[in-house]
Design a protein around this motif. Structure first.
Motif, PDB file in Angstrom:
ATOM      1  N   VAL A 190      16.833  61.368  66.296  1.00 28.69           N
ATOM      2  CA  VAL A 190      16.810  60.201  67.179  1.00 28.69           C
ATOM      3  C   VAL A 190      17.564  60.561  68.437  1.00 28.69           C
ATOM      4  O   VAL A 190      18.704  61.029  68.371  1.00 28.69           O
ATOM      5  CB  VAL A 190      17.453  58.960  66.516  1.00 28.69           C
ATOM      6  N   GLN A 191      16.929  60.357  69.580  1.00 23.93           N
ATOM      7  CA  GLN A 191      17.556  60.669  70.857  1.00 23.93           C
ATOM      8  C   GLN A 191      17.469  59.465  71.785  1.00 23.93           C
ATOM      9  O   GLN A 191      16.383  58.921  72.008  1.00 23.93           O
ATOM     10  CB  GLN A 191      16.896  61.879  71.531  1.00 23.93           C
ATOM     11  N   PHE A 192      18.613  59.051  72.300  1.00 24.85           N
ATOM     12  CA  PHE A 192      18.668  58.018  73.321  1.00 24.85           C
ATOM     13  C   PHE A 192      18.878  58.682  74.674  1.00 24.85           C
ATOM     14  O   PHE A 192      19.586  59.685  74.786  1.00 24.85           O
ATOM     15  CB  PHE A 192      19.812  57.042  73.042  1.00 24.85           C
ATOM     16  N   CYS A 193      18.264  58.120  75.699  1.00 24.53           N
ATOM     17  CA  CYS A 193      18.463  58.638  77.055  1.00 24.53           C
ATOM     18  C   CYS A 193      19.898  58.371  77.501  1.00 24.53           C
ATOM     19  O   CYS A 193      20.590  57.493  76.982  1.00 24.53           O
ATOM     20  CB  CYS A 193      17.487  57.966  78.021  1.00 24.53           C
ATOM     21  N   ASP A 194      20.346  59.128  78.492  1.00 23.63           N
ATOM     22  CA  ASP A 194      21.711  58.956  78.996  1.00 23.63           C
ATOM     23  C   ASP A 194      21.935  57.562  79.563  1.00 23.63           C
ATOM     24  O   ASP A 194      23.039  57.030  79.495  1.00 23.63           O
ATOM     25  CB  ASP A 194      22.008  60.004  80.077  1.00 23.63           C
ATOM     26  N   ASP A 195      20.876  56.959  80.123  1.00 23.38           N
ATOM     27  CA  ASP A 195      20.994  55.634  80.737  1.00 23.38           C
ATOM     28  C   ASP A 195      20.373  54.554  79.848  1.00 23.38           C
ATOM     29  O   ASP A 195      19.865  53.552  80.325  1.00 23.38           O
ATOM     30  CB  ASP A 195      20.333  55.608  82.113  1.00 23.38           C
ATOM     31  N   GLN A 196      20.426  54.753  78.536  1.00 28.33           N
ATOM     32  CA  GLN A 196      19.763  53.835  77.612  1.00 28.33           C
ATOM     33  C   GLN A 196      20.447  52.476  77.536  1.00 28.33           C
ATOM     34  O   GLN A 196      21.630  52.326  77.824  1.00 28.33           O
ATOM     35  CB  GLN A 196      19.693  54.453  76.215  1.00 28.33           C
ATOM     36  N   GLU A 197      19.640  51.479  77.121  1.00 30.16           N
ATOM     37  CA  GLU A 197      20.121  50.117  76.934  1.00 30.16           C
ATOM     38  C   GLU A 197      19.497  49.558  75.657  1.00 30.16           C
ATOM     39  O   GLU A 197      18.287  49.663  75.460  1.00 30.16           O
ATOM     40  CB  GLU A 197      19.735  49.247  78.131  1.00 30.16           C
ATOM     41  N   ILE A 198      20.325  48.977  74.805  1.00 26.33           N
ATOM     42  CA  ILE A 198      19.863  48.364  73.565  1.00 26.33           C
ATOM     43  C   ILE A 198      20.171  46.879  73.625  1.00 26.33           C
ATOM     44  O   ILE A 198      21.313  46.489  73.901  1.00 26.33           O
ATOM     45  CB  ILE A 198      20.542  48.997  72.334  1.00 26.33           C
ATOM     46  N   ILE A 199      19.165  46.038  73.368  1.00 27.48           N
ATOM     47  CA  ILE A 199      19.337  44.590  73.422  1.00 27.48           C
ATOM     48  C   ILE A 199      18.972  43.992  72.062  1.00 27.48           C
ATOM     49  O   ILE A 199      17.917  44.296  71.503  1.00 27.48           O
ATOM     50  CB  ILE A 199      18.452  43.949  74.511  1.00 27.48           C
ATOM     51  N   PHE A 200      19.856  43.141  71.553  1.00 26.42           N
ATOM     52  CA  PHE A 200      19.600  42.399  70.316  1.00 26.42           C
ATOM     53  C   PHE A 200      19.400  40.933  70.664  1.00 26.42           C
ATOM     54  O   PHE A 200      20.213  40.345  71.378  1.00 26.42           O
ATOM     55  CB  PHE A 200      20.777  42.536  69.356  1.00 26.42           C
ATOM     56  N   THR A 201      18.347  40.338  70.123  1.00 21.20           N
ATOM     57  CA  THR A 201      18.108  38.915  70.379  1.00 21.20           C
ATOM     58  C   THR A 201      18.574  38.023  69.224  1.00 21.20           C
ATOM     59  O   THR A 201      18.549  36.799  69.342  1.00 21.20           O
ATOM     60  CB  THR A 201      16.617  38.634  70.626  1.00 21.20           C
ATOM     61  N   GLY A 202      18.986  38.597  68.117  1.00 20.80           N
ATOM     62  CA  GLY A 202      19.429  37.811  66.975  1.00 20.80           C
ATOM     63  C   GLY A 202      20.712  37.040  67.265  1.00 20.80           C
ATOM     64  O   GLY A 202      21.553  37.469  68.063  1.00 20.80           O
ATOM     65  N   CYS A 203      20.864  35.910  66.600  1.00 19.66           N
ATOM     66  CA  CYS A 203      22.046  35.060  66.805  1.00 19.66           C
ATOM     67  C   CYS A 203      23.335  35.782  66.388  1.00 19.66           C
ATOM     68  O   CYS A 203      23.400  36.378  65.323  1.00 19.66           O
ATOM     69  CB  CYS A 203      21.927  33.772  66.000  1.00 19.66           C
ATOM     70  N   ARG A 204      24.319  35.750  67.278  1.00 18.13           N
ATOM     71  CA  ARG A 204      25.691  36.169  67.004  1.00 18.13           C
ATOM     72  C   ARG A 204      25.840  37.629  66.568  1.00 18.13           C
ATOM     73  O   ARG A 204      26.747  37.969  65.817  1.00 18.13           O
ATOM     74  CB  ARG A 204      26.330  35.233  65.965  1.00 18.13           C
ATOM     75  N   VAL A 205      24.950  38.489  67.040  1.00 14.31           N
ATOM     76  CA  VAL A 205      25.097  39.920  66.767  1.00 14.31           C
ATOM     77  C   VAL A 205      26.406  40.440  67.367  1.00 14.31           C
ATOM     78  O   VAL A 205      27.006  41.390  66.854  1.00 14.31           O
ATOM     79  CB  VAL A 205      23.883  40.698  67.308  1.00 14.31           C
ATOM     80  N   ALA A 206      26.864  39.802  68.438  1.00 15.48           N
ATOM     81  CA  ALA A 206      28.105  40.234  69.079  1.00 15.48           C
ATOM     82  C   ALA A 206      29.358  39.777  68.338  1.00 15.48           C
ATOM     83  O   ALA A 206      30.465  40.186  68.707  1.00 15.48           O
ATOM     84  CB  ALA A 206      28.152  39.724  70.525  1.00 15.48           C
ATOM     85  N   SER A 207      29.199  38.963  67.293  1.00 18.06           N
ATOM     86  CA  SER A 207      30.368  38.421  66.591  1.00 18.06           C
ATOM     87  C   SER A 207      30.843  39.340  65.473  1.00 18.06           C
ATOM     88  O   SER A 207      31.128  38.908  64.353  1.00 18.06           O
ATOM     89  CB  SER A 207      30.046  37.032  66.032  1.00 18.06           C
ATOM     90  N   SER A 208      30.909  40.642  65.784  1.00 16.71           N
ATOM     91  CA  SER A 208      31.397  41.640  64.835  1.00 16.71           C
ATOM     92  C   SER A 208      31.710  42.908  65.626  1.00 16.71           C
ATOM     93  O   SER A 208      31.525  42.963  66.845  1.00 16.71           O
ATOM     94  CB  SER A 208      30.352  41.935  63.757  1.00 16.71           C
ATOM     95  N   GLU A 209      32.136  43.941  64.918  1.00 16.87           N
ATOM     96  CA  GLU A 209      32.394  45.238  65.552  1.00 16.87           C
ATOM     97  C   GLU A 209      31.120  46.064  65.721  1.00 16.87           C
ATOM     98  O   GLU A 209      31.156  47.151  66.303  1.00 16.87           O
ATOM     99  CB  GLU A 209      33.395  46.036  64.697  1.00 16.87           C
ATOM    100  N   PHE A 210      30.001  45.539  65.249  1.00 12.06           N
ATOM    101  CA  PHE A 210      28.743  46.288  65.261  1.00 12.06           C
ATOM    102  C   PHE A 210      28.347  46.805  66.647  1.00 12.06           C
ATOM    103  O   PHE A 210      28.066  48.005  66.802  1.00 12.06           O
ATOM    104  CB  PHE A 210      27.638  45.420  64.660  1.00 12.06           C
TER     105      PHE A 210
END
Length: 218
Positions: free
Chosen positions: A113-133
């Motif tokens: 698996v390779q991500f580009c140097d300028d990659q961006e990952i977006i999650f649309t699920g509720c409260r994905v940011a409410s953890s260390e993930f």
């Protein structure tokens, strides 16, 4: 090396909507359905295509978590039992097809698996940011992750957000409403890796409205 977009739509409950949004976001060729954490990682490997590609933009459409003042286990799940998703850490009851950040880390180290140097990952699920993930994911990919810290859904309007790509992050139910009144942030968070300090920078993003915070997913 070609830079490719990828949108992954969870199966199960609301899968028709997830798939439609994924196609709207990146086009039919780059929109795939995922049915487990194992399958999600398989799509990342296929998108990398033996090192010929790197993933520039990854959008994961899925369900995630109800409000919990103590946060959540971290990760995303399909529309069904919470046993076979893609998570921060393992739990005893998880299905054999569940996968974790540690599994992604092995694939990144091996070059599968390779991500580009300028990659961006977006999650649309509720409260994905409410953890260390999200932070741990940024530390792994050395890129940018954007996720909701509240209840996430397409913005209402004409045309609606599932066509324009505008999504809301806001409150749901009484307990979260009270927490928001006491200063709990329910908008979008952007996490970016700083190569100079080797730290993850957290930033609030999106436009505040009466319904919550608007962020353009695509």
């Amino acid at each position: 090396m070609a830079k490719v977009p990828l949108a992954l739509a969870a199966t199960g409950r609301d899968e028709v909507a997830f798939q439609s949004w994924a196609i709207n976001a990146v086009g039919r060729e780059h929109a795939k359905q995922w049915r487990s954490g194992k399958n999600l990682l398989e799509h990342l490997v296929q998108a990398t295509d033996g090192g010929r590609n790197c993933i520039k933009k990854l959008i994961i459409f899925s369900h995630a978590w109800p409000f919990d003042p103590n946060g959540n286990r971290g990760g995303v799940k399909i529309g069904g039992p919470d046993i076979n998703g893609f998570y921060l850490n393992q739990r005893l009851y998880d299905h054999e097809d569940a996968r974790y950040l540690s599994d992604l880390a092995r694939l990144v180290r091996s070059g599968e698996v390779q991500f580009c140097d300028d990659q961006e990952i977006i999650f649309t699920g509720c409260r994905v940011a409410s953890s260390e993930f999200p932070i741990k994911l940024v530390e792994l990919t050395k890129g940018t992750v954007i996720a909701a810290n509240g209840s996430s859904f397409p913005k209402q309007g004409n045309p609606p957000g599932d066509q324009t790509g505008e999504w809301m992050s806001g409150v749901n139910l009484w307990e979260e409403q009270q927490a928001a009144k006491q200063g709990h942030y329910v908008g979008w968070l952007k996490y970016t890796y700083d190569p100079n300090t080797q730290q993850v920078i957290e930033e609030e993003v999106g436009q505040k409205t009466k319904q919550g915070y608007v962020f353009k997913v695509w």
